[in-house]
Design a protein around this motif. Structure first.
Motif, PDB file in Angstrom:
ATOM      1  N   SER A   8       6.777   4.882  11.738  1.00 23.34           N
ATOM      2  CA  SER A   8       6.153   3.577  11.862  1.00 23.34           C
ATOM      3  C   SER A   8       6.006   2.957  10.487  1.00 23.34           C
ATOM      4  O   SER A   8       6.226   3.600   9.477  1.00 23.34           O
ATOM      5  N   ARG A   9       5.628   1.719  10.499  1.00 24.18           N
ATOM      6  CA  ARG A   9       5.436   0.974   9.262  1.00 24.18           C
ATOM      7  C   ARG A   9       3.959   0.900   8.967  1.00 24.18           C
ATOM      8  O   ARG A   9       3.150   0.606   9.852  1.00 24.18           O
ATOM      9  N   ILE A  10       3.599   1.176   7.722  1.00 26.25           N
ATOM     10  CA  ILE A  10       2.229   0.916   7.276  1.00 26.25           C
ATOM     11  C   ILE A  10       2.161  -0.586   7.035  1.00 26.25           C
ATOM     12  O   ILE A  10       2.934  -1.130   6.244  1.00 26.25           O
ATOM     13  N   GLU A  11       1.295  -1.272   7.754  1.00 26.37           N
ATOM     14  CA  GLU A  11       1.248  -2.732   7.705  1.00 26.37           C
ATOM     15  C   GLU A  11       0.679  -3.210   6.372  1.00 26.37           C
ATOM     16  O   GLU A  11      -0.511  -3.466   6.233  1.00 26.37           O
ATOM     17  N   LEU A  12       1.580  -3.302   5.401  1.00 29.80           N
ATOM     18  CA  LEU A  12       1.222  -3.732   4.053  1.00 29.80           C
ATOM     19  C   LEU A  12       2.486  -4.225   3.384  1.00 29.80           C
ATOM     20  O   LEU A  12       3.508  -3.539   3.411  1.00 29.80           O
ATOM     21  N   GLU A  13       2.445  -5.416   2.818  1.00 29.89           N
ATOM     22  CA  GLU A  13       3.580  -5.921   2.053  1.00 29.89           C
ATOM     23  C   GLU A  13       3.358  -5.573   0.593  1.00 29.89           C
ATOM     24  O   GLU A  13       2.369  -5.982  -0.002  1.00 29.89           O
ATOM     25  N   ILE A  14       4.286  -4.820   0.032  1.00 36.42           N
ATOM     26  CA  ILE A  14       4.198  -4.420  -1.367  1.00 36.42           C
ATOM     27  C   ILE A  14       4.937  -5.461  -2.192  1.00 36.42           C
ATOM     28  O   ILE A  14       6.152  -5.623  -2.065  1.00 36.42           O
ATOM     29  N   ARG A  15       4.209  -6.160  -3.021  1.00 39.34           N
ATOM     30  CA  ARG A  15       4.809  -7.173  -3.886  1.00 39.34           C
ATOM     31  C   ARG A  15       4.887  -6.693  -5.333  1.00 39.34           C
ATOM     32  O   ARG A  15       5.581  -7.289  -6.140  1.00 39.34           O
ATOM     33  N   SER A  16       4.175  -5.603  -5.640  1.00 36.97           N
ATOM     34  CA  SER A  16       4.170  -5.059  -6.996  1.00 36.97           C
ATOM     35  C   SER A  16       4.346  -3.541  -6.947  1.00 36.97           C
ATOM     36  O   SER A  16       3.440  -2.827  -6.523  1.00 36.97           O
ATOM     37  N   LEU A  17       5.513  -3.084  -7.399  1.00 36.08           N
ATOM     38  CA  LEU A  17       5.713  -1.635  -7.461  1.00 36.08           C
ATOM     39  C   LEU A  17       4.763  -1.004  -8.468  1.00 36.08           C
ATOM     40  O   LEU A  17       4.320   0.122  -8.274  1.00 36.08           O
ATOM     41  N   ASP A  18       4.446  -1.737  -9.544  1.00 36.89           N
ATOM     42  CA  ASP A  18       3.506  -1.201 -10.533  1.00 36.89           C
ATOM     43  C   ASP A  18       2.142  -0.924  -9.903  1.00 36.89           C
ATOM     44  O   ASP A  18       1.516   0.099 -10.183  1.00 36.89           O
ATOM     45  N   ALA A  19       1.686  -1.828  -9.047  1.00 36.67           N
ATOM     46  CA  ALA A  19       0.406  -1.617  -8.372  1.00 36.67           C
ATOM     47  C   ALA A  19       0.499  -0.446  -7.395  1.00 36.67           C
ATOM     48  O   ALA A  19      -0.443   0.341  -7.262  1.00 36.67           O
ATOM     49  N   LEU A  20       1.644  -0.304  -6.721  1.00 35.31           N
ATOM     50  CA  LEU A  20       1.826   0.825  -5.812  1.00 35.31           C
ATOM     51  C   LEU A  20       1.845   2.141  -6.584  1.00 35.31           C
ATOM     52  O   LEU A  20       1.228   3.117  -6.170  1.00 35.31           O
ATOM     53  N   ILE A  21       2.520   2.155  -7.726  1.00 39.67           N
ATOM     54  CA  ILE A  21       2.555   3.362  -8.566  1.00 39.67           C
ATOM     55  C   ILE A  21       1.149   3.719  -9.035  1.00 39.67           C
ATOM     56  O   ILE A  21       0.739   4.878  -8.988  1.00 39.67           O
ATOM     57  N   ALA A  22       0.391   2.715  -9.469  1.00 40.90           N
ATOM     58  CA  ALA A  22      -0.993   2.952  -9.909  1.00 40.90           C
ATOM     59  C   ALA A  22      -1.842   3.477  -8.745  1.00 40.90           C
ATOM     60  O   ALA A  22      -2.667   4.373  -8.929  1.00 40.90           O
ATOM     61  N   ALA A  23      -1.630   2.942  -7.539  1.00 42.53           N
ATOM     62  CA  ALA A  23      -2.369   3.411  -6.364  1.00 42.53           C
ATOM     63  C   ALA A  23      -2.023   4.866  -6.073  1.00 42.53           C
ATOM     64  O   ALA A  23      -2.910   5.673  -5.771  1.00 42.53           O
ATOM     65  N   CYS A  24      -0.756   5.201  -6.175  1.00 40.60           N
ATOM     66  CA  CYS A  24      -0.337   6.596  -5.959  1.00 40.60           C
ATOM     67  C   CYS A  24      -0.994   7.510  -6.982  1.00 40.60           C
ATOM     68  O   CYS A  24      -1.513   8.581  -6.631  1.00 40.60           O
ATOM     69  N   ASN A  25      -1.002   7.100  -8.239  1.00 39.81           N
ATOM     70  CA  ASN A  25      -1.652   7.897  -9.286  1.00 39.81           C
ATOM     71  C   ASN A  25      -3.135   8.073  -8.997  1.00 39.81           C
ATOM     72  O   ASN A  25      -3.687   9.162  -9.161  1.00 39.81           O
ATOM     73  N   ARG A  26      -3.783   7.004  -8.564  1.00 40.57           N
ATOM     74  CA  ARG A  26      -5.211   7.035  -8.232  1.00 40.57           C
ATOM     75  C   ARG A  26      -5.496   8.076  -7.156  1.00 40.57           C
ATOM     76  O   ARG A  26      -6.504   8.782  -7.203  1.00 40.57           O
TER      77      ARG A  26
END
Length: 141
Positions: A8-26
């Motif tokens: 399934s899809r997580i209902e979220l549009e990722i517009r910034s890979l940098d923010a996604l990377i930071a979220a993963c690190n968090r």
């Protein structure tokens, strides 16, 4: 035990890979750039609808991936137009627990990082404060 795959899809549009990377690190996740497959059950058995815009032959393919400690399955980061979407096989209970119901934990972390990124671009200093209800972001000029 019968294994059922539920990509399934997580209902979220990722517009910034940098923010996604930071979220993963968090969250203690590992973002893997240019990994073109993500781990899932491995075959679609047709018991649930495919995510919008995803064909059966697209399952398991991605542009990047997210690895979560102690999980066998991964999250695929798939470019669709000018955004990225997140695909995952929600069958694995450890993965569901790590990312939260419908990906809520990951969505919240991404949103926090995206807000911080955007605020910094606008010249704000951003501080975080943990509260009983979660995290509060403070913006200062």
């Amino acid at each position: 035990m019968i294994k059922i795959s539920h990509v399934s899809r997580i209902e979220l549009e990722i517009r910034s890979l940098d923010a996604l990377i930071a979220a993963c690190n968090r969250l203690g996740f590992r973002f893997v750039k240019n990994q073109n497959t993500y781990k899932w059950y491995g075959r679609w058995i047709g018991d649930s609808p495919l995510p919008d815009g995803i064909r059966k032959q697209d399952l398991g393919k991605c542009d990047h991936a997210i690895k979560i400690p102690d999980c066998n399955y991964e999250i695929g980061v798939v470019k669709k137009g000018g955004i990225y979407i997140l695909l995952w096989d929600s069958w694995e209970s450890k993965l569901r627990l790590a990312v939260g119901n419908n990906g809520g934990i990951l969505k919240q972390a991404y949103t926090q990082e995206a807000i911080k990124q955007h605020a910094k671009l606008k010249g704000y200093l951003v501080t975080e404060k943990k509260t009983e209800k979660g995290i509060r972001l403070h913006l200062h000029k």
